[in-house]
Write a protein that holds these residues in place. Structure first.
Motif, PDB file in Angstrom:
ATOM      1  N   ASP A  86    -100.381  15.700 -30.679  1.00  0.00           N
ATOM      2  CA  ASP A  86    -100.536  15.700 -29.223  1.00  0.00           C
ATOM      3  C   ASP A  86    -100.918  14.318 -28.690  1.00  0.00           C
ATOM      4  N   LYS A  87    -101.737  13.599 -29.442  1.00  0.00           N
ATOM      5  CA  LYS A  87    -102.138  12.253 -29.017  1.00  0.00           C
ATOM      6  C   LYS A  87    -100.937  11.301 -29.057  1.00  0.00           C
ATOM      7  N   VAL A  88    -100.117  11.412 -30.078  1.00  0.00           N
ATOM      8  CA  VAL A  88     -98.910  10.581 -30.163  1.00  0.00           C
ATOM      9  C   VAL A  88     -97.984  10.882 -28.988  1.00  0.00           C
ATOM     10  N   ALA A  89     -97.805  12.166 -28.684  1.00  0.00           N
ATOM     11  CA  ALA A  89     -96.956  12.560 -27.553  1.00  0.00           C
ATOM     12  C   ALA A  89     -97.488  12.000 -26.238  1.00  0.00           C
ATOM     13  N   GLU A  90     -98.803  11.993 -26.092  1.00  0.00           N
ATOM     14  CA  GLU A  90     -99.430  11.475 -24.880  1.00  0.00           C
ATOM     15  C   GLU A  90     -99.187   9.968 -24.734  1.00  0.00           C
ATOM     16  N   ILE A  91     -99.324   9.240 -25.826  1.00  0.00           N
ATOM     17  CA  ILE A  91     -99.166   7.784 -25.783  1.00  0.00           C
ATOM     18  C   ILE A  91     -97.734   7.381 -25.454  1.00  0.00           C
ATOM     19  N   LYS A  93     -95.820   8.420 -23.395  1.00  0.00           N
ATOM     20  CA  LYS A  93     -95.570   8.399 -21.946  1.00  0.00           C
ATOM     21  C   LYS A  93     -95.969   7.054 -21.329  1.00  0.00           C
ATOM     22  N   LYS A  94     -96.747   6.258 -22.079  1.00  0.00           N
ATOM     23  CA  LYS A  94     -97.239   4.981 -21.572  1.00  0.00           C
ATOM     24  C   LYS A  94     -96.648   3.776 -22.295  1.00  0.00           C
ATOM     25  N   LYS A  95     -96.405   3.924 -23.589  1.00  0.00           N
ATOM     26  CA  LYS A  95     -95.855   2.819 -24.378  1.00  0.00           C
ATOM     27  C   LYS A  95     -95.148   3.392 -25.609  1.00  0.00           C
ATOM     28  N   PRO A  96     -94.197   2.659 -26.173  1.00  0.00           N
ATOM     29  CA  PRO A  96     -93.454   3.180 -27.327  1.00  0.00           C
ATOM     30  C   PRO A  96     -94.330   3.390 -28.559  1.00  0.00           C
ATOM     31  N   VAL A  97     -94.049   4.471 -29.271  1.00  0.00           N
ATOM     32  CA  VAL A  97     -94.663   4.719 -30.576  1.00  0.00           C
ATOM     33  C   VAL A  97     -93.520   4.887 -31.575  1.00  0.00           C
ATOM     34  N   VAL A  98     -93.498   4.040 -32.581  1.00  0.00           N
ATOM     35  CA  VAL A  98     -92.457   4.094 -33.605  1.00  0.00           C
ATOM     36  C   VAL A  98     -93.093   4.514 -34.916  1.00  0.00           C
ATOM     37  N   VAL A  99     -92.578   5.568 -35.524  1.00  0.00           N
ATOM     38  CA  VAL A  99     -93.087   6.009 -36.816  1.00  0.00           C
ATOM     39  C   VAL A  99     -92.308   5.314 -37.924  1.00  0.00           C
ATOM     40  N   SER A 100     -93.043   4.786 -38.887  1.00  0.00           N
ATOM     41  CA  SER A 100     -92.449   4.224 -40.097  1.00  0.00           C
ATOM     42  C   SER A 100     -92.864   5.131 -41.248  1.00  0.00           C
ATOM     43  N   MET A 101     -91.915   5.905 -41.771  1.00  0.00           N
ATOM     44  CA  MET A 101     -92.226   6.805 -42.882  1.00  0.00           C
ATOM     45  C   MET A 101     -92.238   6.017 -44.184  1.00  0.00           C
ATOM     46  N   VAL A 114     -92.980  13.681 -35.281  1.00  0.00           N
ATOM     47  CA  VAL A 114     -91.847  14.101 -34.450  1.00  0.00           C
ATOM     48  C   VAL A 114     -91.936  13.764 -32.963  1.00  0.00           C
ATOM     49  N   PRO A 115     -93.136  13.614 -32.361  1.00  0.00           N
ATOM     50  CA  PRO A 115     -93.125  13.261 -30.931  1.00  0.00           C
ATOM     51  C   PRO A 115     -92.940  11.770 -30.665  1.00  0.00           C
ATOM     52  N   ALA A 116     -92.833  10.966 -31.715  1.00  0.00           N
ATOM     53  CA  ALA A 116     -92.709   9.519 -31.538  1.00  0.00           C
ATOM     54  C   ALA A 116     -91.445   9.142 -30.776  1.00  0.00           C
ATOM     55  N   ASN A 185     -94.138  28.896 -36.366  1.00  0.00           N
ATOM     56  CA  ASN A 185     -93.362  28.818 -35.126  1.00  0.00           C
ATOM     57  C   ASN A 185     -93.769  27.619 -34.271  1.00  0.00           C
ATOM     58  N   GLN A 186     -95.064  27.289 -34.301  1.00  0.00           N
ATOM     59  CA  GLN A 186     -95.541  26.104 -33.589  1.00  0.00           C
ATOM     60  C   GLN A 186     -94.938  24.836 -34.194  1.00  0.00           C
ATOM     61  N   PHE A 187     -94.828  24.804 -35.502  1.00  0.00           N
ATOM     62  CA  PHE A 187     -94.247  23.658 -36.216  1.00  0.00           C
ATOM     63  C   PHE A 187     -92.777  23.494 -35.838  1.00  0.00           C
ATOM     64  N   VAL A 188     -92.042  24.584 -35.914  1.00  0.00           N
ATOM     65  CA  VAL A 188     -90.603  24.548 -35.586  1.00  0.00           C
ATOM     66  C   VAL A 188     -90.393  24.073 -34.146  1.00  0.00           C
ATOM     67  N   LYS A 189     -91.210  24.595 -33.232  1.00  0.00           N
ATOM     68  CA  LYS A 189     -91.105  24.205 -31.827  1.00  0.00           C
ATOM     69  C   LYS A 189     -91.393  22.715 -31.644  1.00  0.00           C
ATOM     70  N   ALA A 190     -92.402  22.218 -32.363  1.00  0.00           N
ATOM     71  CA  ALA A 190     -92.759  20.793 -32.268  1.00  0.00           C
ATOM     72  C   ALA A 190     -91.616  19.911 -32.737  1.00  0.00           C
TER      73      ALA A 190
END
Length: 289
Positions: A86-91, A93-101, A114-116, A185-190
């Protein structure tokens, strides 16, 4: 050359130098280049600390133009993963978040990713493992053999779910399965919402299986293939900050950590749990095992 001409030449050189410097830094668009922050999420995610604190700080810091979340985790506790998600999703909206796996970003490691804005993974990254697991040991036979008798006084028939000294009832297993299903189901939705995929498509591969970064790209979970440098490059492009300085964001040390080292706080927390009698943990996990 008289004094006026010398002054004019000096002034012209000064202005040319300033203009060249401004052009190089692109001050108007880049705010002196700004910064790209790397936040490392490593190992099993058991709590939101220190990740939420770091992300909060970076979210408020206007000099930070983008965040690269370096995920190298097999997953973790459901609640903690959901809070970081949720925090990643919130951020975003203000600046890019790129995940490096990294080597592994599975189950809860995928959940927080996934919200990145964009996800970058190595071709051989282990990811996926969309699902939920809850495990507990049953010691009834051992207790009977040794002669241990456990007396339980409880306020309701389901208060001691997963009591290791007795066999679970069918009703208890049904309750636990419903809990698993809700979290699944929460995971799949996310995943569906974060990666802009139809839920039915996600369910086709959301059965606990793992796949490579290359396969994840074909499924639509990963945007680009590459390592940390590639992710930083993507972050600079998204934030239009090609000259941004890259740094690793670390948590602020507690007084104990400053005095006795990095692991001292963890030792104190463990000791406190033991003093309170909290010797075992049964947790709902987004975890690749």
């Amino acid at each position: 050359m008289n004094g006026k001409k010398v002054a004019a030449v000096i002034l012209a050189v000064f202005f040319l130098s300033v203009i060249s410097l401004l052009a190089a830094l692109k001050v108007s668009n880049l705010s002196f280049g700004g910064k790209i922050a790397i936040v490392k999420v490593e190992g099993v995610i058991k709590s939101t600390e220190p990740y939420i604190n770091i992300l909060d700080r970076l979210e408020k810091d206007k000099s930070v133009k983008a965040i690269v979340l370096r995920v190298n985790s097999p997953g973790g506790v459901v609640g903690a993963c959901q809070e970081i998600h949720d925090k990643v999703a919130e951020i975003t909206k203000k600046k890019p978040v790129v995940v490096s796996m990294g080597s592994i970003a599975a189950s809860g490691g995928l959940y927080i990713s996934v919200p990145a804005t964009k996800i970058v993974a190595d071709p051989g990254t282990i990811t996926g493992s969309i699902g939920v697991i809850l495990q507990s040991y049953n010691l009834k036979k051992l207790a009977d053999k040794v002669g241990i008798r456990v007396i339980t006084v409880k306020s309701g028939k389901y208060k001691d779910l997963l009591n290791p000294f007795r066999n679970p009832t069918r009703g208890e297993l049904k309750i636990l399965q419903q809990l698993i299903n809700d979290s699944y189901n929460q995971f799949v939705k996310a995943v569906a919402e974060g990666r802009h995929l139809p839920i039915e498509k996600v369910k086709k591969f959301a059965d606990g299986r793992v796949f490579s970064g290359e396969r994840a790209k074909k499924l639509g979970i990963v945007d680009e293939l590459g390592g940390l440098e590639k992710a930083v490059e993507v972050a600079k492009k998204l934030s239009r900050s090609p000259h941004a300085k890259v740094f690793v964001a670390t948590p602020k040390e507690t007084l104990l950590q400053k005095l006795f080292g990095e692991k001292s706080q963890s030792i104190v927390n463990t000791a406190a749990k033991l003093l309170k009698g909290e010797t075992t943990e049964t947790e709902l996990m987004y975890l690749f095992q």
